[in-house]
Enzyme design. Structure first.
Site, mmCIF file in Angstrom:
data_model
loop_
_atom_site.group_PDB
_atom_site.id
_atom_site.type_symbol
_atom_site.label_atom_id
_atom_site.label_comp_id
_atom_site.label_asym_id
_atom_site.label_seq_id
_atom_site.Cartn_x
_atom_site.Cartn_y
_atom_site.Cartn_z
ATOM 1 C CD GLN A 277 -8.141 9.035 15.449
ATOM 2 O OE1 GLN A 277 -7.044 9.760 15.498
ATOM 3 N NE2 GLN A 277 -9.040 8.516 16.666
ATOM 4 C CG ASN A 278 -10.671 3.993 11.509
ATOM 5 O OD1 ASN A 278 -9.581 4.371 12.261
ATOM 6 N ND2 ASN A 278 -11.426 3.417 12.155
ATOM 7 C CG HIS B 193 -7.914 11.835 10.675
ATOM 8 N ND1 HIS B 193 -7.606 11.197 11.309
ATOM 9 C CD2 HIS B 193 -8.277 12.933 10.925
ATOM 10 C CE1 HIS B 193 -6.731 12.150 12.734
ATOM 11 N NE2 HIS B 193 -6.859 12.748 12.316
ATOM 12 C CB CYS C 24 -6.773 18.211 -11.452
ATOM 13 S SG CYS C 24 -8.220 19.565 -10.843
ATOM 14 C CB ALA D 273 -13.218 -3.058 19.107
ATOM 15 C CE1 TYR E 99 -3.353 8.544 2.203
ATOM 16 C CE2 TYR E 99 -0.964 8.796 1.498
ATOM 17 C CZ TYR E 99 -2.014 8.321 2.736
ATOM 18 O OH TYR E 99 -2.016 9.120 3.582
HETATM 19 C C1 BJW Z 1 -7.343 -2.203 19.159
HETATM 20 C C2 BJW Z 1 -7.450 -3.584 18.589
HETATM 21 C C3 BJW Z 1 -8.544 -4.134 18.197
HETATM 22 C C4 BJW Z 1 -5.724 -1.971 17.562
HETATM 23 N N1 BJW Z 1 -9.275 -3.704 19.276
HETATM 24 N N2 BJW Z 1 -8.180 -1.705 19.653
HETATM 25 C C5 BJW Z 1 -1.968 18.786 19.822
HETATM 26 C C6 BJW Z 1 -0.249 18.757 20.729
HETATM 27 C C7 BJW Z 1 0.229 17.976 19.502
HETATM 28 C C8 BJW Z 1 0.400 18.110 18.706
HETATM 29 C C9 BJW Z 1 -0.792 18.521 17.884
HETATM 30 C C10 BJW Z 1 -1.379 19.369 18.851
HETATM 31 N N3 BJW Z 1 -2.426 19.483 18.137
HETATM 32 C C11 BJW Z 1 -2.280 19.345 16.300
HETATM 33 C C12 BJW Z 1 -0.658 18.659 16.667
HETATM 34 C C13 BJW Z 1 0.055 18.517 15.520
HETATM 35 C C14 BJW Z 1 -0.701 16.558 14.868
HETATM 36 C C15 BJW Z 1 -0.406 15.973 16.169
HETATM 37 O O1 BJW Z 1 -1.897 15.611 16.990
HETATM 38 N N4 BJW Z 1 0.780 15.277 15.977
HETATM 39 C C16 BJW Z 1 0.848 13.786 16.966
HETATM 40 C C17 BJW Z 1 0.681 13.083 16.562
HETATM 41 C C18 BJW Z 1 1.533 14.789 17.984
HETATM 42 N N5 BJW Z 1 -1.756 16.954 14.360
HETATM 43 C C19 BJW Z 1 -2.071 17.275 12.750
HETATM 44 O O2 BJW Z 1 -1.273 18.135 12.302
HETATM 45 C C20 BJW Z 1 -3.523 17.221 12.182
HETATM 46 N N6 BJW Z 1 -3.970 19.122 11.897
HETATM 47 C C21 BJW Z 1 -3.337 19.509 12.768
HETATM 48 O O3 BJW Z 1 -4.223 20.285 14.547
HETATM 49 O O4 BJW Z 1 -4.192 20.765 11.785
HETATM 50 C C22 BJW Z 1 -3.618 21.775 12.656
HETATM 51 C C23 BJW Z 1 -2.119 22.246 13.440
HETATM 52 C C24 BJW Z 1 -1.180 21.559 12.537
HETATM 53 C C25 BJW Z 1 0.292 22.255 13.114
HETATM 54 C C26 BJW Z 1 0.140 22.574 13.615
HETATM 55 C C27 BJW Z 1 -0.478 23.033 14.755
HETATM 56 C C28 BJW Z 1 -1.871 22.795 14.150
HETATM 57 C C29 BJW Z 1 -3.856 16.335 11.094
HETATM 58 C C30 BJW Z 1 -3.302 14.712 11.581
HETATM 59 C C31 BJW Z 1 -4.269 13.752 10.281
HETATM 60 C C32 BJW Z 1 -3.299 12.766 10.416
HETATM 61 N N7 BJW Z 1 -3.387 11.717 9.877
HETATM 62 C C33 BJW Z 1 -3.359 10.632 9.709
HETATM 63 C C34 BJW Z 1 -2.427 9.704 8.659
HETATM 64 C C35 BJW Z 1 -4.297 9.930 7.574
HETATM 65 C C36 BJW Z 1 -4.568 9.196 6.476
HETATM 66 C C37 BJW Z 1 -4.408 8.640 6.603
HETATM 67 O O5 BJW Z 1 -4.946 7.506 6.694
HETATM 68 O O6 BJW Z 1 -3.060 7.878 5.941
HETATM 69 O O7 BJW Z 1 -3.735 10.477 10.411
HETATM 70 S S1 BJW Z 1 -1.980 9.982 10.586
HETATM 71 C C38 BJW Z 1 -2.437 8.674 11.702
HETATM 72 O O8 BJW Z 1 -3.059 9.282 12.597
HETATM 73 C C39 BJW Z 1 -3.875 8.655 11.004
HETATM 74 C C40 BJW Z 1 -4.934 8.166 12.015
HETATM 75 O O9 BJW Z 1 -6.430 8.473 11.887
HETATM 76 C C41 BJW Z 1 -4.312 8.480 13.275
HETATM 77 C C42 BJW Z 1 -4.476 7.678 14.642
HETATM 78 O O10 BJW Z 1 -3.795 7.383 14.531
HETATM 79 P P1 BJW Z 1 -5.167 6.003 15.397
HETATM 80 O O11 BJW Z 1 -6.528 5.983 14.739
HETATM 81 O O12 BJW Z 1 -5.348 6.384 16.942
HETATM 82 O O13 BJW Z 1 -4.510 4.463 15.073
HETATM 83 P P2 BJW Z 1 -3.273 5.006 15.813
HETATM 84 O O14 BJW Z 1 -2.509 3.299 14.899
HETATM 85 O O15 BJW Z 1 -2.516 5.201 16.186
HETATM 86 O O16 BJW Z 1 -3.905 3.651 17.214
HETATM 87 C C43 BJW Z 1 -4.637 1.931 16.725
HETATM 88 C C44 BJW Z 1 -5.439 2.015 18.127
HETATM 89 O O17 BJW Z 1 -5.932 0.131 18.261
HETATM 90 C C45 BJW Z 1 -4.106 1.000 19.235
HETATM 91 O O18 BJW Z 1 -4.349 1.863 20.569
HETATM 92 C C46 BJW Z 1 -3.472 -0.288 19.582
HETATM 93 O O19 BJW Z 1 -3.581 -0.615 20.794
HETATM 94 C C47 BJW Z 1 -5.669 -0.353 18.468
HETATM 95 N N8 BJW Z 1 -6.155 -1.902 18.722
HETATM 96 N N9 BJW Z 1 -6.006 -3.215 17.182
HETATM 97 C C48 BJW Z 1 -8.853 -2.542 20.151
HETATM 98 N N10 BJW Z 1 -8.612 -5.166 17.401
#
Ligand code: BJW
Length: 248
Positions: free
Chosen positions: A103-104, A121, A149, A233, A69
């Site tokens: 989400q950023n 997030h 802490c 974007a 981080y």
């Molecule tokens: C461009 C571009 C340009 C590039 N112009 N476009 C329901 C179903 C299945 C699973 C779950 C569910 N509910 C919960 C879950 C579990 C889990 C989850 O979702 N898992 C999936 C992966 C399957 N979720 C969680 O655990 C969440 N908590 C939760 O729900 O608690 C209750 C619970 C717990 C356990 C079980 C059930 C319920 C928490 C999620 C936390 C995510 N954390 C992260 C890290 C954050 C900290 C850090 O930054 O280090 O968040 S992971 C990472 O992914 C980060 C992001 O915010 C997040 C999303 O990613 P994002 O922003 O979409 O990025 P990319 O890289 O995926 O996409 C980029 C896009 O941009 C691409 O499409 C490119 O094409 C595009 N792009 N350049 C326009 N120039």
């Protein structure tokens, strides 16, 4: 057509009274911040999320997670908001009710001029106590990695949401309310793979909103979207805002 933007879309944006926007890592890609899931350049192409972005990973190896981080904080500190971030600030100034949900964790929307950002997030610039979750204001003592802490001596962690952790309740409630009660919803630069954030565009659509996706690649949302703009974007958003409010 204006700058290649569909005139029907420009009209819908101009007429919208309540706009909600969900952004993901793609909007900051043109500022030099790596996304997560892009092949080759995404963080998850180089690092394993279960070793770095879960509470279990931090328990196992706090220094590894802290140092990762710190590296990312350096990338964010060296970055500046891009034309996409700035275009959203111009949109906010024009729309009656505007909610930007991100989400950023990089804070670039705020630096780009958007106010009152809903951070789903967390924020990479803040730290909190791993034991009690209390946010630690200011830069902690650098002596130890991770620092401790000041209240209870437990290790500090970045105030971001890891897999398996709940999202901040107030932020999620605001995001869900905005998705339910908007007439236009933008999904920008997100792969729509992570929940509950990925549910927001679907909620908006089910509540009767126009769904606009802006992404350089197709996602699971693309086939649902009312309008899909495929491309960077930082190029598309300024053109869209210029087409919606040409006098600007
Ligand atoms: C461009 C571009 C340009 C590039 N112009 N476009 C329901 C179903 C299945 C699973 C779950 C569910 N509910 C919960 C879950 C579990 C889990 C989850 O979702 N898992 C999936 C992966 C399957 N979720 C969680 O655990 C969440 N908590 C939760 O729900 O608690 C209750 C619970 C717990 C356990 C079980 C059930 C319920 C928490 C999620 C936390 C995510 N954390 C992260 C890290 C954050 C900290 C850090 O930054 O280090 O968040 S992971 C990472 O992914 C980060 C992001 O915010 C997040 C999303 O990613 P994002 O922003 O979409 O990025 P990319 O890289 O995926 O996409 C980029 C896009 O941009 C691409 O499409 C490119 O094409 C595009 N792009 N350049 C326009 N120039």
């Amino acid at each position: 057509m204006s700058g290649g933007i569909d005139a029907r879309l420009a009209g819908a944006v101009r007429r919208a009274q309540r706009v909600a926007v969900l952004t993901g890592a793609g909007i900051s890609a043109e500022s030099g911040i790596p996304t997560f899931r892009d092949a080759q350049t995404g963080l998850w192409a180089r690092f394993r999320p279960e070793e770095l972005a879960t509470p279990e990973a931090f328990e196992r190896d706090p220094r590894l997670v802290w140092d990762w981080y710190e590296w990312r904080r350096g990338l964010v500190a060296a970055a500046a908001p891009n034309a996409g971030h700035r275009a959203l600030a111009r949109m906010q100034a024009r729309v009656g009710r505007f909610t930007l949900i991100t989400q950023n964790v990089d804070g670039l929307h705020q630096r780009g001029g958007v106010t009152d950002v809903v951070e789903l997030h967390g924020n990479i610039h803040r730290n909190k106590c791993f034991a009690e979750g209390v946010v630690c204001e200011g830069r902690p003592d650098e002596g130890e990695r991770p620092p401790r802490c000041p209240r209870c001596g437990a290790p500090l962690r970045p105030d971001v949401v890891w897999f398996g952790e709940s999202l901040p309740a107030a932020a999620l409630a605001r995001a869900e309310a905005a998705a339910r009660d908007c007439d236009l919803f933008f999904s920008i630069g997100t792969s729509a793979a992570v929940y509950p954030a990925a549910q927001l565009p679907v909620t908006a659509l089910q509540s009767g909103a126009i769904l606009v996706e802006v992404n350089k690649d197709p996602t699971p949302l693309t086939r649902l979207a009312t309008f899909s703009l495929l491309g960077p974007a930082g190029d598309l958003l300024p053109r869209l805002v210029g087409a919606a409010w040409p006098a600007e």
